[in-house]
Design a protein around this motif. Structure first.
Motif, short mmCIF file in Angstrom:
data_model
loop_
_atom_site.label_atom_id
_atom_site.label_comp_id
_atom_site.label_asym_id
_atom_site.label_seq_id
_atom_site.Cartn_x
_atom_site.Cartn_y
_atom_site.Cartn_z
N ASN A 1 24.74 2.58 65.89
CA ASN A 1 25.06 1.68 66.99
C ASN A 1 23.89 1.73 67.96
OD1 ASN A 1 26.14 0.51 69.46
ND2 ASN A 1 28.17 0.78 68.58
N ASP A 2 23.34 0.58 68.31
CA ASP A 2 22.14 0.57 69.14
C ASP A 2 22.42 0.92 70.59
OD1 ASP A 2 22.23 -2.36 70.65
OD2 ASP A 2 23.12 -2.40 68.66
N GLN A 3 23.70 0.96 70.97
CA GLN A 3 24.11 1.40 72.31
C GLN A 3 25.24 2.42 72.13
OE1 GLN A 3 22.70 0.81 75.20
NE2 GLN A 3 21.17 -0.65 74.45
N PHE A 4 24.93 3.50 71.40
CA PHE A 4 25.96 4.50 71.11
C PHE A 4 26.43 5.18 72.39
CE2 PHE A 4 22.10 6.98 71.11
CZ PHE A 4 22.47 8.21 71.65
N GLU A 5 27.68 5.58 72.39
CA GLU A 5 28.27 6.24 73.55
C GLU A 5 28.56 7.71 73.23
OE1 GLU A 5 31.74 3.90 74.03
OE2 GLU A 5 30.71 2.25 75.06
N SER A 6 28.54 8.56 74.25
CA SER A 6 28.84 9.97 74.08
C SER A 6 29.87 10.40 75.12
CB SER A 6 27.59 10.84 74.24
OG SER A 6 26.63 10.53 73.26
N THR A 7 30.88 11.11 74.68
CA THR A 7 31.84 11.75 75.58
C THR A 7 31.53 13.24 75.57
OG1 THR A 7 33.54 10.09 75.12
CG2 THR A 7 34.26 12.16 76.11
N GLU A 8 31.05 13.77 76.68
CA GLU A 8 30.60 15.15 76.76
C GLU A 8 31.74 16.10 77.12
OE1 GLU A 8 27.61 15.79 75.81
OE2 GLU A 8 26.83 13.75 75.81
N GLY A 9 31.73 17.27 76.48
CA GLY A 9 32.75 18.26 76.76
C GLY A 9 32.75 18.69 78.21
N SER A 10 31.57 18.77 78.82
CA SER A 10 31.48 19.16 80.22
C SER A 10 32.20 18.17 81.13
CB SER A 10 30.01 19.29 80.64
OG SER A 10 29.29 18.10 80.34
N ASP A 11 32.15 16.89 80.78
CA ASP A 11 32.85 15.88 81.59
C ASP A 11 34.36 15.98 81.39
OD1 ASP A 11 30.48 14.91 82.61
OD2 ASP A 11 30.27 13.35 81.09
N VAL A 12 34.78 16.25 80.16
CA VAL A 12 36.21 16.42 79.89
C VAL A 12 36.76 17.58 80.71
CG1 VAL A 12 37.93 17.02 78.15
CG2 VAL A 12 36.07 15.44 77.58
N LEU A 13 36.03 18.69 80.75
CA LEU A 13 36.50 19.88 81.45
C LEU A 13 36.49 19.70 82.97
CD1 LEU A 13 34.75 22.67 79.34
CD2 LEU A 13 37.20 22.13 79.38
N ARG A 14 35.41 19.13 83.51
CA ARG A 14 35.29 19.08 84.96
C ARG A 14 36.03 17.91 85.60
NH1 ARG A 14 31.15 15.77 87.13
NH2 ARG A 14 30.10 14.50 85.55
N LEU A 15 36.32 16.86 84.82
CA LEU A 15 36.97 15.68 85.38
C LEU A 15 38.47 15.61 85.10
CD1 LEU A 15 34.21 13.02 84.59
CD2 LEU A 15 34.62 14.25 86.74
N THR A 16 38.96 16.43 84.18
CA THR A 16 40.40 16.48 83.93
C THR A 16 41.05 17.39 84.96
OG1 THR A 16 40.05 16.21 81.55
CG2 THR A 16 42.20 17.05 82.26
N PRO A 17 42.05 16.91 85.71
CA PRO A 17 42.70 17.76 86.71
C PRO A 17 43.27 19.01 86.06
CG PRO A 17 43.32 15.47 87.02
CD PRO A 17 42.58 15.54 85.71
N PRO A 18 43.02 20.20 86.63
CA PRO A 18 43.53 21.45 86.06
C PRO A 18 45.03 21.44 85.81
CG PRO A 18 41.93 21.93 87.76
CD PRO A 18 42.17 20.45 87.81
N LEU A 19 45.77 20.70 86.64
CA LEU A 19 47.22 20.65 86.46
C LEU A 19 47.59 20.01 85.12
CD1 LEU A 19 49.94 21.29 87.75
CD2 LEU A 19 49.89 19.02 88.83
N VAL A 20 46.73 19.14 84.62
CA VAL A 20 46.98 18.52 83.31
C VAL A 20 46.97 19.57 82.21
CG1 VAL A 20 46.07 16.91 81.59
CG2 VAL A 20 46.09 16.28 84.01
N PHE A 21 46.00 20.51 82.27
CA PHE A 21 45.95 21.59 81.29
C PHE A 21 47.19 22.47 81.38
CE2 PHE A 21 41.40 20.57 81.85
CZ PHE A 21 41.04 20.40 80.52
N GLN A 22 47.66 22.70 82.61
CA GLN A 22 48.86 23.52 82.78
C GLN A 22 50.08 22.84 82.17
OE1 GLN A 22 49.56 25.65 86.53
NE2 GLN A 22 51.55 24.63 86.67
#
Length: 214
Positions: free
Chosen positions: A134-155
């Motif tokens: 894909n000439d405009q490939f996208e990436s979802t980074e683990g660091s973004d998942v961890l820092r942007l997901t509210p901690p209460l969601v993990f709980q």
């Protein structure tokens, strides 16, 4: 040239427009730089508008760093080792199994679209070419998942302490891409050995090995 993504033809190139630009110095386009030895250059249709349907990343890393866990929602990836040795870890979502591939120069690992993966150098230095369909490939980074997901969601989802999750991920203040962050040493702590590690089954190049040997 409005089309992007995977394009199976040259319909984006028009005879009336003349020959498009077909050459560029991709090292003028830095995707991410941790330091001079840990850096990634990117080539997409942004740099070469005629190049639809594929993209390229030139990745350099040193031992102790890694291409952080991530996935590409719109492209598969082919990792080609130019020099050095790396371990590419891939999570198969269909079988819920983790696979670790140790590869050297001349060897490759293919990562299907959307599969969670990361790359870690085993040699002092490693150089890879990464290809995407894909000439405009996208990436979802683990660091973004961890820092942007509210901690209460993990709980709520996993029954873990929201406050402990918040404390654990607090050092991750930005997208990492090539880790660890430059300030990671101030957050290092000593932890007791997890007794569960001895029960983990790991596959390296499709051979089951003890967790302590991985």
């Amino acid at each position: 040239m409005s089309k992007s993504g995977f394009v199976p033809d040259n319909s984006n190139i028009k005879k009336s427009s003349g020959t498009p630009n077909l050459s560029v110095n991709y090292k003028q386009n830095v995707l991410f730089k941790r330091n001079d030895q840990n850096i990634a250059y990117q080539l997409t249709s942004t740099q070469l508008p005629a190049m639809l349907g594929g993209a390229f990343v030139d990745l350099y890393m040193t031992k102790g760093h890694m291409r952080e866990p991530h996935w590409h929602p719109n492209a598969w990836e082919l990792d080609v080792v130019v020099s050095g040795e790396v371990q590419v870890s891939v999570l198969d979502p269909d079988t819920s199994s983790m696979h670790n591939y140790r590869i050297k120069e001349g060897e490759v690992v293919f990562i299907p679209m959307g599969w969670w993966h990361w790359i870690e150098p085993l040699s002092e230095e490693a150089h890879l070419h990464l290809f995407f369909n894909n000439d405009q490939f996208e990436s979802t980074e683990g660091s973004d998942v961890l820092r942007l997901t509210p901690p209460l969601v993990f709980q709520k989802a996993y029954g873990v302490s929201a406050s402990e999750v918040a404390e654990a991920v607090a050092p991750i203040t930005d997208t990492v891409v090539i880790g660890p962050p430059n300030n990671h040493s101030i957050y290092q702590k000593s932890y007791l050995k997890d007794e569960r590690a001895e029960k983990v089954v790991v596959k390296i190049n499709e051979k089951v090995v003890p967790a302590e040997d991985k």
